[in-house]
Design a protein around this motif. Structure first.
Motif, mmCIF file in Angstrom:
data_model
loop_
_atom_site.group_PDB
_atom_site.id
_atom_site.type_symbol
_atom_site.label_atom_id
_atom_site.label_comp_id
_atom_site.label_asym_id
_atom_site.label_seq_id
_atom_site.Cartn_x
_atom_site.Cartn_y
_atom_site.Cartn_z
ATOM 1 N N GLY A 110 0.787 -1.226 0.000
ATOM 2 C CA GLY A 110 0.000 0.000 0.000
ATOM 3 C C GLY A 110 0.819 1.276 0.000
ATOM 4 N N TYR A 111 2.135 1.164 -0.072
ATOM 5 C CA TYR A 111 2.982 2.353 0.008
ATOM 6 C C TYR A 111 2.787 3.294 -1.179
ATOM 7 C CZ TYR A 111 5.529 -0.221 3.663
ATOM 8 O OH TYR A 111 5.882 -0.917 4.789
ATOM 9 N N THR A 112 2.622 2.751 -2.369
ATOM 10 C CA THR A 112 2.446 3.613 -3.533
ATOM 11 C C THR A 112 1.139 4.382 -3.421
ATOM 12 O OG1 THR A 112 3.717 2.052 -4.877
ATOM 13 C CG2 THR A 112 2.443 3.720 -6.054
ATOM 14 N N SER A 113 0.079 3.723 -3.018
ATOM 15 C CA SER A 113 -1.201 4.420 -2.835
ATOM 16 C C SER A 113 -1.079 5.523 -1.793
ATOM 17 C CB SER A 113 -2.299 3.433 -2.424
ATOM 18 O OG SER A 113 -2.586 2.555 -3.484
ATOM 19 N N MET A 114 -0.370 5.247 -0.699
ATOM 20 C CA MET A 114 -0.158 6.269 0.322
ATOM 21 C C MET A 114 0.624 7.442 -0.243
ATOM 22 S SD MET A 114 0.984 4.035 3.629
ATOM 23 C CE MET A 114 0.201 2.473 3.957
ATOM 24 N N ALA A 115 1.679 7.150 -1.005
ATOM 25 C CA ALA A 115 2.517 8.207 -1.570
ATOM 26 C C ALA A 115 1.728 9.076 -2.545
ATOM 27 C CB ALA A 115 3.747 7.602 -2.263
ATOM 28 N N VAL A 116 0.886 8.465 -3.354
ATOM 29 C CA VAL A 116 0.065 9.240 -4.288
ATOM 30 C C VAL A 116 -0.874 10.158 -3.507
ATOM 31 C CG1 VAL A 116 -1.762 9.094 -6.051
ATOM 32 C CG2 VAL A 116 0.271 7.633 -6.215
ATOM 33 N N GLY A 117 -1.482 9.653 -2.455
ATOM 34 C CA GLY A 117 -2.351 10.499 -1.639
ATOM 35 C C GLY A 117 -1.607 11.688 -1.047
ATOM 36 N N LEU A 118 -0.399 11.452 -0.553
ATOM 37 C CA LEU A 118 0.394 12.533 0.027
ATOM 38 C C LEU A 118 0.803 13.559 -1.031
ATOM 39 C CD1 LEU A 118 2.700 10.461 2.407
ATOM 40 C CD2 LEU A 118 0.837 11.994 3.086
ATOM 41 N N VAL A 119 1.212 13.102 -2.209
ATOM 42 C CA VAL A 119 1.644 14.045 -3.241
ATOM 43 C C VAL A 119 0.453 14.818 -3.811
ATOM 44 C CG1 VAL A 119 1.655 12.768 -5.453
ATOM 45 C CG2 VAL A 119 3.533 14.305 -4.886
ATOM 46 N N LEU A 120 -0.719 14.215 -3.822
ATOM 47 C CA LEU A 120 -1.909 14.950 -4.264
ATOM 48 C C LEU A 120 -2.227 16.084 -3.299
ATOM 49 C CD1 LEU A 120 -4.319 12.151 -5.500
ATOM 50 C CD2 LEU A 120 -3.275 13.952 -6.882
ATOM 51 N N ASP A 121 -2.102 15.823 -2.015
ATOM 52 C CA ASP A 121 -2.325 16.887 -1.029
ATOM 53 C C ASP A 121 -1.356 18.037 -1.277
ATOM 54 O OD1 ASP A 121 -3.606 17.957 1.385
ATOM 55 O OD2 ASP A 121 -1.624 17.676 2.275
ATOM 56 N N PHE A 122 -0.086 17.719 -1.501
ATOM 57 C CA PHE A 122 0.910 18.737 -1.820
ATOM 58 C C PHE A 122 0.522 19.488 -3.105
ATOM 59 C CE2 PHE A 122 4.545 19.958 -4.396
ATOM 60 C CZ PHE A 122 5.242 20.790 -3.535
ATOM 61 N N ALA A 123 0.109 18.744 -4.135
ATOM 62 C CA ALA A 123 -0.208 19.343 -5.433
ATOM 63 C C ALA A 123 -1.328 20.374 -5.317
ATOM 64 C CB ALA A 123 -0.599 18.255 -6.434
ATOM 65 N N PHE A 124 -2.369 20.036 -4.568
ATOM 66 C CA PHE A 124 -3.539 20.899 -4.522
ATOM 67 C C PHE A 124 -3.462 21.980 -3.450
ATOM 68 C CE2 PHE A 124 -5.669 17.005 -6.426
ATOM 69 C CZ PHE A 124 -5.627 17.507 -7.721
ATOM 70 N N THR A 125 -2.484 21.880 -2.552
ATOM 71 C CA THR A 125 -2.342 22.917 -1.521
ATOM 72 C C THR A 125 -1.065 23.714 -1.773
ATOM 73 O OG1 THR A 125 -1.312 21.345 0.017
ATOM 74 C CG2 THR A 125 -3.700 21.660 0.208
#
Length: 186
Positions: A110-125
Motif C-alpha cells: 500500500g505504500y504507492t497508494s499512500m505516496a500518491v495520496g500525500l503528493v496529491l495533497d501537496f499538489a492541490f495545496t
C-alpha cells in the motif's frame, strides 16, 4: 520539507545527497522497472547520471516546474521509491503529470497508494495546482488500482502515447482536479 503518513511512509524532496541511495534502488530494480520505462542511455543508471538527474530535480523544485520526492519508510528512513509531479504547466491549465516507482521488494504493501495520496495533497495545496494527470499502459493493473484508489477518473485512451521499453505504447489517461477534493456546495 517532510510530508508524512503516520502509518508507514513519508515523502521528502529529492536532493543530490540522495544520489547513492537512488542509484542503488534504480540498479537493484532495473529489470523490474524496464517494462514500464523508456530505454535510456547507459549513463542514466550510473551514479553520475543519478546525481545529474537529482541536481535537475532540485532546480525544478526551486523553480516550481517539477516536484520530485523520495518515498521513505518512517521506521528506517530507507528510500524505497520516487514520486514526481513533472511537466508542470501554469497559466490557464495549472497541471502536472504524475509518475512514480517503488522498490519491487516493497510492492503490495500500500505504500504507492499512500505516496500518491500525500503528493496529491501537496499538489492541490502547496503547489496550488488545479489538475494532476497520469498515463498508464492498459496492462499495468496495479498502477491503475493505485490511481483509482486515489480518486483519479479515467479520461480516455491515447494511442501510441509514449515510447516505453523501445515500443510506442498506448496509455490510459487518468486525472484528478481540485474540484474532486472539495465537497459540493449546498
Amino acid at each position: 520539507m517532510l510530508i508524512r503518513n503516520q502509518e508507514a511512509i513519508y515523502l521528502r524532496p529529492m536532493q543530490v545527497s540522495d544520489a547513492y541511495e537512488l542509484h542503488s534502488l534504480r540498479t537493484r530494480n532495473h529489470h523490474f522497472l524496464q517494462p514500464f520505462e523508456p530505454i535510456r542511455p547507459a549513463a542514466h543508471l550510473t551514479l553520475t547520471g543519478q546525481t545529474e538527474q537529482l541536481a535537475q530535480a532540485e532546480r525544478d523544485f526551486a523553480a516550481g516546474t517539477g516536484y520530485a520526492f523520495g518515498i521513505f519508510l518512517n521506521d528506517t528512513d530507507q528510500l524505497i521509491g520516487r514520486i514526481a509531479l513533472s511537466n508542470v504547466v501554469r497559466g490557464a491549465w495549472q497541471n502536472a503529470t504524475l509518475g512514480y516507482f517503488l522498490d519491487q521488494a516493497q510492492n503490495g504493501k500500500g505504500y504507492t497508494s499512500m505516496a500518491v495520496g500525500l503528493v496529491l495533497d501537496f499538489a492541490f495545496t502547496t503547489a496550488e495546482l488545479h489538475r494532476v494527470q497520469a498515463g498508464v499502459m492498459p496492462h499495468n493493473l496495479p498502477s491503475i488500482r493505485v490511481l483509482e484508489k486515489n480518486g483519479f477518473r479515467r479520461e480516455g485512451l491515447s494511442l501510441h502515447y509514449l515510447q516505453i521499453n523501445g515500443k510506442w505504447e498506448d496509455h490510459l489517461i487518468f486525472a484528478r482536479t481540485i474540484e474532486d477534493t472539495q465537497s459540493p456546495s449546498l
